[in-house]
Scaffold this motif. Sequence first.
Motif, mmCIF file in Angstrom:
data_model
loop_
_atom_site.group_PDB
_atom_site.id
_atom_site.type_symbol
_atom_site.label_atom_id
_atom_site.label_comp_id
_atom_site.label_asym_id
_atom_site.label_seq_id
_atom_site.Cartn_x
_atom_site.Cartn_y
_atom_site.Cartn_z
ATOM 1 N N HIS A 20 0.831 -1.201 0.000
ATOM 2 C CA HIS A 20 0.000 0.000 0.000
ATOM 3 C C HIS A 20 0.872 1.261 0.000
ATOM 4 C CE1 HIS A 20 -3.511 2.409 0.639
ATOM 5 N NE2 HIS A 20 -3.009 2.947 1.732
ATOM 6 N N ARG A 24 0.917 4.137 -2.747
ATOM 7 C CA ARG A 24 0.658 5.536 -2.413
ATOM 8 C C ARG A 24 1.785 6.444 -2.887
ATOM 9 N NH1 ARG A 24 -1.069 6.472 3.590
ATOM 10 N NH2 ARG A 24 -0.528 8.580 2.958
ATOM 11 N N ASP A 94 -0.285 3.860 8.207
ATOM 12 C CA ASP A 94 -0.714 3.455 9.549
ATOM 13 C C ASP A 94 -1.237 2.023 9.484
ATOM 14 O OD1 ASP A 94 -1.919 3.197 12.078
ATOM 15 O OD2 ASP A 94 -2.240 5.368 12.164
ATOM 16 N N ARG A 96 -3.301 0.679 11.394
ATOM 17 C CA ARG A 96 -4.742 0.638 11.625
ATOM 18 C C ARG A 96 -5.525 0.869 10.337
ATOM 19 N NH1 ARG A 96 -5.286 4.927 16.314
ATOM 20 N NH2 ARG A 96 -3.849 5.949 14.900
ATOM 21 N N HIS A 97 -4.893 1.603 9.415
ATOM 22 C CA HIS A 97 -5.544 1.807 8.121
ATOM 23 C C HIS A 97 -5.690 0.482 7.388
ATOM 24 C CE1 HIS A 97 -6.498 3.390 4.191
ATOM 25 N NE2 HIS A 97 -5.425 2.809 3.690
ATOM 26 N N SER A 100 -8.233 -1.661 9.211
ATOM 27 C CA SER A 100 -9.631 -1.254 8.984
ATOM 28 C C SER A 100 -10.099 -1.701 7.607
ATOM 29 C CB SER A 100 -9.776 0.256 9.133
ATOM 30 O OG SER A 100 -9.064 0.924 8.123
ATOM 31 N N ASP A 110 -14.681 -4.202 12.629
ATOM 32 C CA ASP A 110 -13.594 -3.536 13.383
ATOM 33 C C ASP A 110 -12.962 -4.429 14.451
ATOM 34 O OD1 ASP A 110 -14.208 -1.381 11.855
ATOM 35 O OD2 ASP A 110 -15.087 -0.181 13.441
ATOM 36 N N ALA A 114 -9.766 -3.006 16.553
ATOM 37 C CA ALA A 114 -9.909 -2.868 18.002
ATOM 38 C C ALA A 114 -8.871 -3.715 18.731
ATOM 39 C CB ALA A 114 -11.329 -3.275 18.400
ATOM 40 N N GLU A 117 -5.510 -2.136 18.701
ATOM 41 C CA GLU A 117 -5.460 -1.011 19.636
ATOM 42 C C GLU A 117 -5.386 -1.513 21.082
ATOM 43 O OE1 GLU A 117 -8.355 1.983 18.609
ATOM 44 O OE2 GLU A 117 -8.432 2.655 20.693
ATOM 45 N N PHE A 118 -6.153 -2.548 21.372
ATOM 46 C CA PHE A 118 -6.207 -3.030 22.756
ATOM 47 C C PHE A 118 -4.924 -3.781 23.149
ATOM 48 C CE2 PHE A 118 -11.075 -3.308 22.160
ATOM 49 C CZ PHE A 118 -11.175 -1.943 22.345
ATOM 50 N N PRO B 233 -13.123 1.541 20.579
ATOM 51 C CA PRO B 233 -11.885 1.868 19.854
ATOM 52 C C PRO B 233 -11.937 3.296 19.304
ATOM 53 C CG PRO B 233 -12.842 -0.177 19.058
ATOM 54 C CD PRO B 233 -13.862 0.458 19.939
ATOM 55 N N ARG B 235 -11.478 4.458 16.401
ATOM 56 C CA ARG B 235 -12.152 4.654 15.113
ATOM 57 C C ARG B 235 -13.649 4.896 15.328
ATOM 58 N NH1 ARG B 235 -13.406 0.628 10.246
ATOM 59 N NH2 ARG B 235 -13.350 2.139 8.561
ATOM 60 N N SER B 291 -18.097 -1.040 17.233
ATOM 61 C CA SER B 291 -17.569 -0.857 15.881
ATOM 62 C C SER B 291 -18.299 0.301 15.202
ATOM 63 C CB SER B 291 -17.751 -2.118 15.049
ATOM 64 O OG SER B 291 -19.106 -2.294 14.740
ATOM 65 N N ASN B 335 -10.100 6.418 8.556
ATOM 66 C CA ASN B 335 -9.378 5.212 8.126
ATOM 67 C C ASN B 335 -7.877 5.334 8.388
ATOM 68 O OD1 ASN B 335 -8.767 7.084 6.250
ATOM 69 N ND2 ASN B 335 -9.442 5.897 4.471
ATOM 70 N N PHE B 336 -7.486 6.310 9.186
ATOM 71 C CA PHE B 336 -6.087 6.480 9.611
ATOM 72 C C PHE B 336 -5.140 6.595 8.426
ATOM 73 C CE2 PHE B 336 -8.293 3.793 12.739
ATOM 74 C CZ PHE B 336 -8.325 4.680 13.785
#
Lengths: 504, 337
Positions: A20, A24, A94, A96-97, A100, A110, A114, A117-118, B233, B235, B291, B335-336
């Motif tokens: 990615h 980009r 990122d 998380r991108h 997601s 998610d 999540a 992140e956790f 979270p 997001r 979510s 979406n970060f």
Amino acid sequence: MDPTLRQRLGEIVEPIAMRHGLARAREQRATAIRSAIPLLIVVPAVYAIAALVLRSVGVDFSLPIWLVVLLTLALPALVYAIVRAGQGSHVHVDRRHVLSRLDDALGLSDRMTAAWEFTNEAHPTPMMQAAIEDARTRVEAARAFRVDETAVPLVDPALVSRYGALAIVLVIVAALLPLHTRDDGVVVVPNGDGEVTDVAKDERDAPIASILPPERPREEPRAERPRSESASDSKRGDEGVTEKTQKQSRGSEGTGKSSAAQSTTGQSAGEGASTEAAQPTKGENAKKSEKKLKPPKDQAPKRKKSKKPEGDKKSVATTGQGKGKGSSRSPTASEWSSKDQSVAEDEEELEDEDEVDDEDDESEARGGLQPSLRQRKPPVNRDLSIGFGGGKPPPSANGRGGPGLPKKQRGVAQLVLGIPYPDQITGKPNKGRTKVTQERIDPQAQDAAPLDAMSRLPRSSNLGPLSRPVLLPWMQDVVRSYGLSIANATTTATKENDNGNVDR
Amino acid sequence: MATSTDSRVAEKEAGEFRAVHSKIKAEVQRFIVGQENVIDAALTALFAGGHVMLEGVPGLGKTMLVRAIGEAVDIHFSRIQFTPDLMPADIQGTNVLIELEGGGHELRFQQGPLVSNLVLADEINRATPRTQSALLEAMQEKQISVSNRVIKLDEPYCVMATQNPVEQEGTYPLPEAQLDRFLMKVLVGYPKLDEYDAIVDRTTGASEVEIQKVSSGAEILRFRKVIRSVPVPERAKKYAVRLVVGTQPKSDYACDVVNESVSLGASPRGVQGLMLAAKVRALLEGRFAVSVDDVKAVALPVLRHRVLVNFHGMSEGVTADDVVHAVLQHVEAPNFD
């Protein structure tokens, strides 16, 4: 912190993030190129416009082709470099991108984002731990996830060819633009001081008067001018010398007209010479030629102004044909007059410069700064009448008109008849509707063709049996008794007055 | 630091919540045919600690639904029929002169129907603003102030109000401050065609449906803590904030419909409502974190009554639902990138 799951998620995410990131970076380069390519036409366009303008005034302007090409390519390259520098060399993706996107693609709601992140939490709650465990069971399904990065082409060939062709055309047009030469064969060459100098091709040593530009055609016939003006023109002896010189030079151009013929064509040649050829410098000649290029709209009023010499203005003023403008400047003008006094822009343009100077002089003469009377704004509205003046609606809803519709309804039962009220609570199954308890319908006229009067014709056939309700015997008795009561009432007619007495 | 045992406890609690929720729902559905979304929304409000407004034309079973929930859960239930002459003292309570046995009189406080666990405020928009305002303190602070007396209301405390979107003459639309206190506003629609048969059979037959009590107030309070422990979270949190900001005119996330047709957007209380309702949904969906989908799913009932359409919007036929739909389409989840 759960390193195991985070590590496993990282293994899944890293290659996707790398792909990615590359995509980009490529997209960023393509964006920079896309923004730079249209600039290919900037230099050729500027060059063409400059050539068009300068050559039309007779200035021989041309650049070497290699320089044009170099500048044409240099500008987009410079912009590309600036845009790339702004984008930065390193593309950060990122994690998380990516997660997601993975969640969205696999319908995981998610869960992976999540969990990522956790797992970074120092003290995850039991519910966070449960979310991590929930994500752990779905990691294997996520391993098969592949992101198809669409390869964006770096350079759009169509875009390049379009703008490149346009640039080439502009350069060619600029190169082929014809050099404008005057009828007198004068070529204007820029000198070192930034001024333009007229140089005659074959008469460089000729006297200055002989290389004056040709006179502009005059529209006003000489016959219409007042006699006093022509008389005053004839008195100008020194100007006559210049006029003669001018006529001679025109004759040398081979226009086929004798000097005498030109002087009687109705064009005020003498007048023009008196004002313009009094101090004929070379700089003025260039200015005149520039004026000729201006559009006719701007030219028309200036021509009017330049046609009237000083003597002419004076003579008009003494004969009482001047235009009075004092009333419009009056400081005591009423509100209505100030509103109605709309001065056309053209008129203002003509008068503004002279009047500003006059007023400044007067202001200085009175010993200081005086209040400007030139502000033609309408005075402040001091209308104290109730309402907004003539029943006009409020100029702005600033809250002074009381509460708005929704607020006003609140606290007041909506029982007023005749006022349509939209339902505020609009439910899905049965939308709110407007209730009107009393409807007003204005009568409308209906046009119809008039009927011609005619006499009634006799019946052509029998009317036939008439329908008649069959009354029962008791009904017949009722009708009979009703008729008898009416008959009795008419015989003993009574009348009751307002006091309740019966008049017989 | 949480261990795997803790996570198993959390999973167990979430499972119990789902089981109790489905039990109550099943018990209510023995009485109410269809209206699954309405039942879910009412139970969501009950478990999340909020209040719910049910809006629909007469005869759709709004009052019956609330009564059924009150009977399915072992909590104190009271019903107030709002009328224009209803006074605050009628619902809060008042001092009543009592004749003593030994002679003499005494002023004694007689509490009103607002002092309960589950309050059905039927046709709430028929009462005057004065009486409507008496609900504000009870709904937000879970207490009632009458003269110099403050009565703490027992938890769980939930107000379920109904109102009729037609026949607006003689009604008093709820003010924004009152509406904002409802966690959700649910529109009750007509039943589906195949549900009419069951409605006729159940309501016109000889047998009567008896609803069993399948949960208690204490259980609901326990699950409220479980719901509040659901993590959110970043997001989902940012998305909820963007949605609420998107309903405010001239904000960063406002779309054209909002800028043109909305005079008042949702407040921070809207974000709180979104989060609480989304947490309930996440647990019901078998997840342990909120979510973006959860936020999207609850956005319409949570935000529709917090958006005030201006006159321009009304004249164009724009409704609060249209505005929320437009915001949902316009605002994208972070979406970060």
